[in-house]
Design a protein around this motif. Structure first.
Motif, PDB file in Angstrom:
ATOM      1  N   GLY A 158       9.991  -0.100  61.957  1.00  0.00           N
ATOM      2  CA  GLY A 158       8.507   0.178  62.257  1.00  0.00           C
ATOM      3  C   GLY A 158       7.595  -0.302  61.208  1.00  0.00           C
ATOM      4  O   GLY A 158       6.399  -0.123  61.404  1.00  0.00           O
ATOM      5  N   GLN A 165       8.598  -5.289  64.670  1.00  0.00           N
ATOM      6  CA  GLN A 165       7.100  -5.002  65.020  1.00  0.00           C
ATOM      7  C   GLN A 165       6.850  -3.412  64.379  1.00  0.00           C
ATOM      8  O   GLN A 165       7.617  -2.835  64.257  1.00  0.00           O
ATOM      9  CB  GLN A 165       7.214  -4.579  66.461  1.00  0.00           C
ATOM     10  CG  GLN A 165       7.299  -5.977  67.244  1.00  0.00           C
ATOM     11  CD  GLN A 165       6.085  -6.800  67.249  1.00  0.00           C
ATOM     12  OE1 GLN A 165       5.283  -6.449  67.210  1.00  0.00           O
ATOM     13  NE2 GLN A 165       6.590  -8.027  67.173  1.00  0.00           N
ATOM     14  N   ASN A 167       5.630  -0.068  64.145  1.00  0.00           N
ATOM     15  CA  ASN A 167       5.462   1.164  64.791  1.00  0.00           C
ATOM     16  C   ASN A 167       5.673   2.359  64.093  1.00  0.00           C
ATOM     17  O   ASN A 167       6.579   2.685  63.320  1.00  0.00           O
ATOM     18  CB  ASN A 167       6.833   1.181  65.869  1.00  0.00           C
ATOM     19  CG  ASN A 167       6.837   2.193  66.948  1.00  0.00           C
ATOM     20  OD1 ASN A 167       6.305   3.029  66.648  1.00  0.00           O
ATOM     21  ND2 ASN A 167       7.093   1.621  68.306  1.00  0.00           N
ATOM     22  N   ASP A 169       6.285   5.429  64.561  1.00  0.00           N
ATOM     23  CA  ASP A 169       7.522   6.222  65.065  1.00  0.00           C
ATOM     24  C   ASP A 169       8.721   5.528  65.180  1.00  0.00           C
ATOM     25  O   ASP A 169       9.448   5.912  65.918  1.00  0.00           O
ATOM     26  CB  ASP A 169       7.004   6.857  66.430  1.00  0.00           C
ATOM     27  CG  ASP A 169       5.999   7.957  66.425  1.00  0.00           C
ATOM     28  OD1 ASP A 169       5.839   8.475  65.158  1.00  0.00           O
ATOM     29  OD2 ASP A 169       5.002   7.981  67.225  1.00  0.00           O
ATOM     30  N   GLY A 170       8.854   4.367  64.522  1.00  0.00           N
ATOM     31  CA  GLY A 170       9.811   3.564  64.543  1.00  0.00           C
ATOM     32  C   GLY A 170      11.252   4.052  64.136  1.00  0.00           C
ATOM     33  O   GLY A 170      12.268   3.974  64.675  1.00  0.00           O
TER      34      GLY A 170
END
Length: 268
Positions: A158, A165, A167, A169-170
């Motif tokens: 993330g 992508q 993110n 909270d990846g």
């Protein structure tokens, strides 16, 4: 001094290593001396080795034979050793180094690798699938294997470093998918940077031990925990609930290595 360190950091980021440059300059006279001596010896030798283009390898005259310390050296050997010992039915790796841990395991068994980055080469004992482990999991991969590893990879999920992508909270999405891929009572070998919790964008996250324990609670039991300290030394099989653990074992940028067993899902 702080300005100088920052300048070195940014120059290195763009491929300019001031320390290596200075060491190379210092080593150049010895390079020229040795080359002249070798050419002198060639005139009286009965062996024929014509001199081709020059290929100076500077700043290596006084280096060690290799690095037998650090995060990757210790985690790769430690986890490969555990997999050899346990001989699981199917081992899958998520995002670990191909030229380190994966290569170690491929020496003695088959290993399946999932990574967001491509792997063009075909290597014996390595089956590769390009996949984003933050995306919804294919149903065919649910409870897919009894042994799983993710070494020094989850901290990148993330952050966009590898084309993924962005993110925030990846890492949570990734961990949830690791849980789903593993069979109940299967083993997960997980390593991440440990220290004061932070994001050093876009290199990695650093996790506190307390936060990691929260993430793992209800999903895994901790069979074993080891860590690599800031000196690059391995400390094996320590109590992750101890007082030093609450201070991240005094690591600024260490490496926590978990051996985990998946708990079965419970129905409320």
């Amino acid at each position: 001094m702080a300005i100088r360190r920052k300048a070195r950091f940014w120059l290195t980021l763009f491929g300019i290593d001031i320390r290596k440059f200075k060491a190379s300059i210092a080593d150049f006279p010895a390079y020229r001396r040795d080359r002249a001596e070798l050419k002198k010896q060639a005139k009286t030798s009965t062996n024929t080795f014509p001199f081709s283009k020059s290929y100076p390898c500077l700043a290596e005259r006084n280096v060690d034979s290799g690095a037998a310390s650090g995060h990757y050296f210790h985690q790769d050997l430690l986890v490969a050793r555990e997999i050899f010992k346990r001989a699981p039915e199917r081992h899958v790796d998520i995002g670990s180094r191909i030229d380190g841990f994966v290569a170690h395991v491929a020496c003695f068994r088959e290993i399946e690798v999932f990574d967001i980055r491509p792997l063009p080469a075909k290597v014996p004992n390595i089956s590769f699938v390009q996949a984003d482990l933050m995306s919804p999991l294919d149903s065919r991969l649910v409870e897919y294997c009894d042994s799983l590893s993710c070494l020094h990879a989850l901290e990148h999920f993330g952050l966009g470093r590898y084309g993924d992508q962005v993110n925030f909270d990846g890492h949570i999405l990734g961990l949830n998918n690791l849980y789903k891929i593993l069979k109940p009572r299967g083993r997960l070998y997980l390593s991440v940077p440990i220290g004061k919790q932070r994001i050093e964008f876009n290199a990695h996250r650093v996790f506190s031990i307390a936060y990691l324990l929260e993430l793992l609670e209800g999903k895994f039991t901790i069979e074993k925990f080891s860590y690599v300290n800031d000196k690059g030394d391995l400390v094996e099989d320590v109590d992750v609930h101890s007082e030093p653990a609450s201070n991240n074992f005094h690591c600024k940028y260490g490496c926590g290595i978990f051996e985990l067993v998946k708990l079965p899902e419970t129905c409320d």
